[in-house]
Design an enzyme around this catalytic site. Structure first.
Site, PDB file in Angstrom:
ATOM      1  N   LYS A 209       0.830  -1.212   0.000  1.00  0.00           N
ATOM      2  CA  LYS A 209       0.000   0.000   0.000  1.00  0.00           C
ATOM      3  C   LYS A 209       0.863   1.260   0.000  1.00  0.00           C
ATOM      4  O   LYS A 209       0.636   2.177  -0.791  1.00  0.00           O
ATOM      5  CB  LYS A 209      -0.904   0.008   1.247  1.00  0.00           C
ATOM      6  CG  LYS A 209      -1.562   1.349   1.522  1.00  0.00           C
ATOM      7  CD  LYS A 209      -2.420   1.330   2.768  1.00  0.00           C
ATOM      8  CE  LYS A 209      -1.724   1.583   4.065  1.00  0.00           C
ATOM      9  NZ  LYS A 209      -1.454   2.994   4.416  1.00  0.00           N
ATOM     10  N   ASN A 210       1.851   1.297   0.913  1.00  0.00           N
ATOM     11  CA  ASN A 210       2.590   2.551   1.088  1.00  0.00           C
ATOM     12  C   ASN A 210       3.620   2.807  -0.010  1.00  0.00           C
ATOM     13  O   ASN A 210       4.227   3.874  -0.046  1.00  0.00           O
ATOM     14  CB  ASN A 210       3.238   2.601   2.473  1.00  0.00           C
ATOM     15  CG  ASN A 210       2.178   2.796   3.553  1.00  0.00           C
ATOM     16  OD1 ASN A 210       1.031   3.120   3.253  1.00  0.00           O
ATOM     17  ND2 ASN A 210       2.553   2.585   4.812  1.00  0.00           N
TER      18      ASN A 210
ATOM     19  N   CYS B 146      -5.874  13.060  13.216  1.00  0.00           N
ATOM     20  CA  CYS B 146      -5.552  11.668  12.923  1.00  0.00           C
ATOM     21  C   CYS B 146      -5.538  10.885  14.220  1.00  0.00           C
ATOM     22  O   CYS B 146      -5.125  11.414  15.258  1.00  0.00           O
ATOM     23  CB  CYS B 146      -4.184  11.594  12.250  1.00  0.00           C
ATOM     24  SG  CYS B 146      -3.630   9.911  11.966  1.00  0.00           S
TER      25      CYS B 146
ATOM     26  N   ARG C 109       0.637  14.411  13.266  1.00  0.00           N
ATOM     27  CA  ARG C 109       1.038  14.241  11.870  1.00  0.00           C
ATOM     28  C   ARG C 109       0.939  15.514  11.029  1.00  0.00           C
ATOM     29  O   ARG C 109       0.198  15.564  10.038  1.00  0.00           O
ATOM     30  CB  ARG C 109       0.232  13.112  11.231  1.00  0.00           C
ATOM     31  CG  ARG C 109       0.332  11.815  11.990  1.00  0.00           C
ATOM     32  CD  ARG C 109      -0.405  10.704  11.328  1.00  0.00           C
ATOM     33  NE  ARG C 109       0.294  10.185  10.155  1.00  0.00           N
ATOM     34  CZ  ARG C 109      -0.183   9.203   9.405  1.00  0.00           C
ATOM     35  NH1 ARG C 109      -1.330   8.655   9.682  1.00  0.00           N
ATOM     36  NH2 ARG C 109       0.494   8.773   8.346  1.00  0.00           N
TER      37      ARG C 109
ATOM     38  N   ASP D  72       4.623   0.561  11.877  1.00  0.00           N
ATOM     39  CA  ASP D  72       3.459  -0.152  11.320  1.00  0.00           C
ATOM     40  C   ASP D  72       3.408  -1.622  11.739  1.00  0.00           C
ATOM     41  O   ASP D  72       2.435  -2.320  11.431  1.00  0.00           O
ATOM     42  CB  ASP D  72       3.455  -0.049   9.786  1.00  0.00           C
ATOM     43  CG  ASP D  72       3.149   1.364   9.312  1.00  0.00           C
ATOM     44  OD1 ASP D  72       2.717   2.190  10.128  1.00  0.00           O
ATOM     45  OD2 ASP D  72       3.343   1.632   8.104  1.00  0.00           O
TER      46      ASP D  72
ATOM     47  N   ARG E 133      -8.605  -0.579   4.594  1.00  0.00           N
ATOM     48  CA  ARG E 133      -7.787   0.469   3.982  1.00  0.00           C
ATOM     49  C   ARG E 133      -6.447  -0.093   3.525  1.00  0.00           C
ATOM     50  O   ARG E 133      -5.868   0.415   2.570  1.00  0.00           O
ATOM     51  CB  ARG E 133      -7.495   1.586   4.999  1.00  0.00           C
ATOM     52  CG  ARG E 133      -8.693   2.383   5.384  1.00  0.00           C
ATOM     53  CD  ARG E 133      -8.288   3.532   6.248  1.00  0.00           C
ATOM     54  NE  ARG E 133      -7.155   4.232   5.609  1.00  0.00           N
ATOM     55  CZ  ARG E 133      -6.435   5.167   6.196  1.00  0.00           C
ATOM     56  NH1 ARG E 133      -6.692   5.514   7.432  1.00  0.00           N
ATOM     57  NH2 ARG E 133      -5.459   5.749   5.548  1.00  0.00           N
TER      58      ARG E 133
HETATM   59  N1  EPU Z   1       6.176  14.683  10.820  1.00  0.00           N
HETATM   60  C1  EPU Z   1       6.175  16.028  11.108  1.00  0.00           C
HETATM   61  N2  EPU Z   1       6.098  16.904  10.056  1.00  0.00           N
HETATM   62  C2  EPU Z   1       6.020  16.499   8.766  1.00  0.00           C
HETATM   63  C3  EPU Z   1       6.021  15.132   8.491  1.00  0.00           C
HETATM   64  C4  EPU Z   1       6.099  14.235   9.539  1.00  0.00           C
HETATM   65  O1  EPU Z   1       6.234  16.435  12.266  1.00  0.00           O
HETATM   66  O2  EPU Z   1       5.932  17.357   7.874  1.00  0.00           O
HETATM   67  C5  EPU Z   1       6.274  13.706  11.929  1.00  0.00           C
HETATM   68  C6  EPU Z   1       5.004  12.855  12.089  1.00  0.00           C
HETATM   69  O3  EPU Z   1       4.033  13.504  12.861  1.00  0.00           O
HETATM   70  C7  EPU Z   1       5.564  11.598  12.731  1.00  0.00           C
HETATM   71  C8  EPU Z   1       6.954  11.472  12.103  1.00  0.00           C
HETATM   72  O4  EPU Z   1       7.278  12.769  11.612  1.00  0.00           O
HETATM   73  O5  EPU Z   1       5.673  11.790  14.109  1.00  0.00           O
HETATM   74  C9  EPU Z   1       7.072  10.481  10.973  1.00  0.00           C
HETATM   75  O6  EPU Z   1       5.976  10.663  10.060  1.00  0.00           O
HETATM   76  P1  EPU Z   1       6.079  10.333   8.509  1.00  0.00           P
HETATM   77  O7  EPU Z   1       5.962  11.595   7.751  1.00  0.00           O
HETATM   78  O8  EPU Z   1       7.257   9.468   8.231  1.00  0.00           O
HETATM   79  O9  EPU Z   1       4.751   9.492   8.306  1.00  0.00           O
HETATM   80  P2  EPU Z   1       3.860   9.509   7.005  1.00  0.00           P
HETATM   81  O10 EPU Z   1       4.728   9.724   5.840  1.00  0.00           O
HETATM   82  O11 EPU Z   1       2.692  10.385   7.212  1.00  0.00           O
HETATM   83  C10 EPU Z   1       4.107   6.973   6.409  1.00  0.00           C
HETATM   84  C11 EPU Z   1       3.181   5.806   6.219  1.00  0.00           C
HETATM   85  C12 EPU Z   1       2.612   5.396   7.582  1.00  0.00           C
HETATM   86  C13 EPU Z   1       3.788   5.013   8.487  1.00  0.00           C
HETATM   87  C14 EPU Z   1       4.774   6.189   8.590  1.00  0.00           C
HETATM   88  C15 EPU Z   1       6.018   5.879   9.380  1.00  0.00           C
HETATM   89  C16 EPU Z   1       2.353   6.153   3.988  1.00  0.00           C
HETATM   90  C17 EPU Z   1       1.211   6.485   3.102  1.00  0.00           C
HETATM   91  N3  EPU Z   1       2.112   6.183   5.305  1.00  0.00           N
HETATM   92  O12 EPU Z   1       3.320   8.019   6.982  1.00  0.00           O
HETATM   93  O13 EPU Z   1       1.796   4.258   7.362  1.00  0.00           O
HETATM   94  O14 EPU Z   1       3.329   4.668   9.759  1.00  0.00           O
HETATM   95  O15 EPU Z   1       5.186   6.613   7.273  1.00  0.00           O
HETATM   96  O16 EPU Z   1       6.696   4.828   8.828  1.00  0.00           O
HETATM   97  O17 EPU Z   1       3.431   5.843   3.524  1.00  0.00           O
HETATM   98  C18 EPU Z   1       0.029   2.748   7.813  1.00  0.00           C
HETATM   99  O18 EPU Z   1       0.258   2.202   6.725  1.00  0.00           O
HETATM  100  O19 EPU Z   1      -0.750   2.245   8.677  1.00  0.00           O
HETATM  101  C19 EPU Z   1       0.668   4.037   8.127  1.00  0.00           C
HETATM  102  C20 EPU Z   1       0.218   4.858   9.067  1.00  0.00           C
END
Ligand code: EPU
Length: 419
Positions: A22-23, A117, A122, A305, A397
């Site tokens: 998915k990701n 969320c 996030r 995850d 999802r």
């Molecule tokens: N963060 C910030 N600012 C930003 C971006 C991130 O503060 O601009 C923080 C987040 O709040 C979090 C940390 O940085 O505390 C890491 O977040 P990240 O941006 O890596 O998460 P994401 O990209 O929103 C993806 C996956 C998630 C997975 C995380 C961590 C996708 C679509 N989603 O989310 O997947 O948990 O990386 O590996 O790729 C899931 O599949 O169930 C899922 C939640």
């Protein structure tokens, strides 16, 4: 609303064909916005989030067709209005992945801020800061990010923390920017690597793929491509946890064992015997698992995850374990539900201490997010009696046909409609 009705206590045996990730699939679908040529994507999982992404791309004017069960073709010849509306973004945060490609190719994007969320705040500030550094003018108006730029300019970006979709958004934007962009502190997750490989196949110039320093030399135009999404390491890891908790003997095919080192290491420590050959894995568990301490971290550390599913294994393990969540501030929503099934867990800040019990007992529990749901399903599979995992739409999802795959392993799981 659907629920899973689980009669626990069966060992698992048989084979599972793991779906595409998915990701990885979500950013890969959004990357079709970088070219006016057709893009064909194989090994796409059939998930609610993929449908949401297709609705979003469709609303932008992208033509999307399923060629077969898991193959999609997409063409973003033009975009009617570069707008990602709140209705779609609020149901799937990954919608923000259209921001980078839209502003890079069309010079403009209006993307809703994702809002609240269940697992943490996030924010998307790193996505915004990175694009601003590349010269985009960005304002937030009425809950929407408005981004504009004639042509983005290459620059050096150091993200404040490791962010997966942040790295993906900025990497996609940099592909069409003028000059060289360097992203420091880049995410190294296999899904980021998969997207980078697809972008290279579309004509992007990226070096440092798989490292925390990506160097992207912008090109004028990108081309169409045929690309296959990597296997889902989290789905595969979830089935490994299920057999570790329930006992049995399973085989997984269409997996990428290299991407699963941290999870495999923890499950070996728990007593699961695992062997990998090519793109398949075999896992056997004959006894009760041993408790294992774990701490989530960006790749190559243990994926957040996988935390809920590994916690479910610890709930029925021999001994006491500590599970520390370092990525999201509120990703323990499954704890209270597991406690309702008889798990012995105490939470102190971002650490849960779990005293394993011999058996959980079946109960009605409620899923609160995707991976929490998977943890509760594993809990239900090991429990005495019947468990009803409600609000299974979270699971839909991100898991393609989970109940069918579990049934094929001999589990007693039924999808039932709750009114
Ligand atoms: N963060 C910030 N600012 C930003 C971006 C991130 O503060 O601009 C923080 C987040 O709040 C979090 C940390 O940085 O505390 C890491 O977040 P990240 O941006 O890596 O998460 P994401 O990209 O929103 C993806 C996956 C998630 C997975 C995380 C961590 C996708 C679509 N989603 O989310 O997947 O948990 O990386 O590996 O790729 C899931 O599949 O169930 C899922 C939640």
């Amino acid at each position: 609303m659907d629920a899973f009705q689980i009669q626990g206590g069966h060992t698992l045996s048989g084979e599972v064909i793991v779906s595409g990730a998915k990701n990885a699939a979500l950013p890969i679908l959004c990357a079709c916005l970088l070219t006016d040529q057709p893009v064909t994507i194989k090994n796409v999982p059939r998930l609610r989030d993929i449908n949401t992404c297709l609705r979003l791309l469709g609303s932008l004017g992208v033509q999307c067709f399923w060629l077969s069960e898991n193959t999609l073709t997409l063409r973003a010849e033009q975009v009617a209005e570069p707008l990602a509306a709140y209705d779609l973004v609020k149901t799937m945060r990954a919608s923000v992945l259209v921001l980078g490609p839209l502003v890079a190719r069309f010079g403009e994007a209006v993307v809703s801020l994702p809002g609240g969320c269940a697992i943490g705040q996030r924010p998307v500030d790193q996505h915004i800061k990175g694009l601003q550094a590349m010269g985009a003018e960005i304002s937030i108006e009425k809950g929407y990010i408005h981004a504009k730029s004639k042509r983005l300019k290459g620059c050096r970006i150091v993200t404040d923390m490791v962010t997966v979709t942040g790295t993906e958004n900025l990497m996609m934007a940099a592909c069409l920017a003028d000059g060289v962009t360097v992203i420091e502190n880049a995410a190294r997750e296999p899904e980021v690597v998969d997207l980078a490989n697809m972008l290279v196949a579309m004509g992007a110039k990226i070096s440092g793929i798989g490292s925390d320093r990506l160097e992207i030399t912008g090109v004028e135009k990108m081309r169409g491509v045929e690309y296959s999404v990597m296997p889902d390491r989290i789905e595969a890891g979830t089935f490994l946890c299920a057999v570790a908790a329930c006992g049995g003997d399973i085989r997984l095919s269409n997996v990428d064992p290299k991407s699963m080192d941290a999870t495999v290491e923890k499950l070996l420590e728990a007593g699961l015997s695992i062997s990998a050959k090519g793109n398949s894995m075999a896992a056997k568990m004959k006894k009760r698992p041993k408790a294992v301490n774990l701490r989530t971290a960006p790749y190559p550390g243990l994926a957040t995850d996988m935390q809920a599913q590994l916690m479910a294994v610890n709930c029925v393990a021999e001994g006491t374990s500590m599970v520390t969540e370092t990525i999201f501030e509120n990703r323990f929503m499954h704890v209270q539900e597991l406690q309702r099934m008889g798990a012995n867990i105490t939470v102190e800040g971002n650490t849960a201490v779990i005293q394993g019990v011999a058996r959980l007992s079946g109960a009605t529990v409620m899923a609160t997010d995707l991976r929490a749901s998977a943890g509760l399903v594993i809990g239900g599979l090991t429990a005495d009696g019947q468990t009803l995992v409600d609000r299974i739409y979270h699971l839909d999802r991100g898991y393609d046909g989970m109940e069918l795959k579990l049934q094929a392993l001999g589990a007693d799981v039924k999808r039932v409609s709750q009114t």
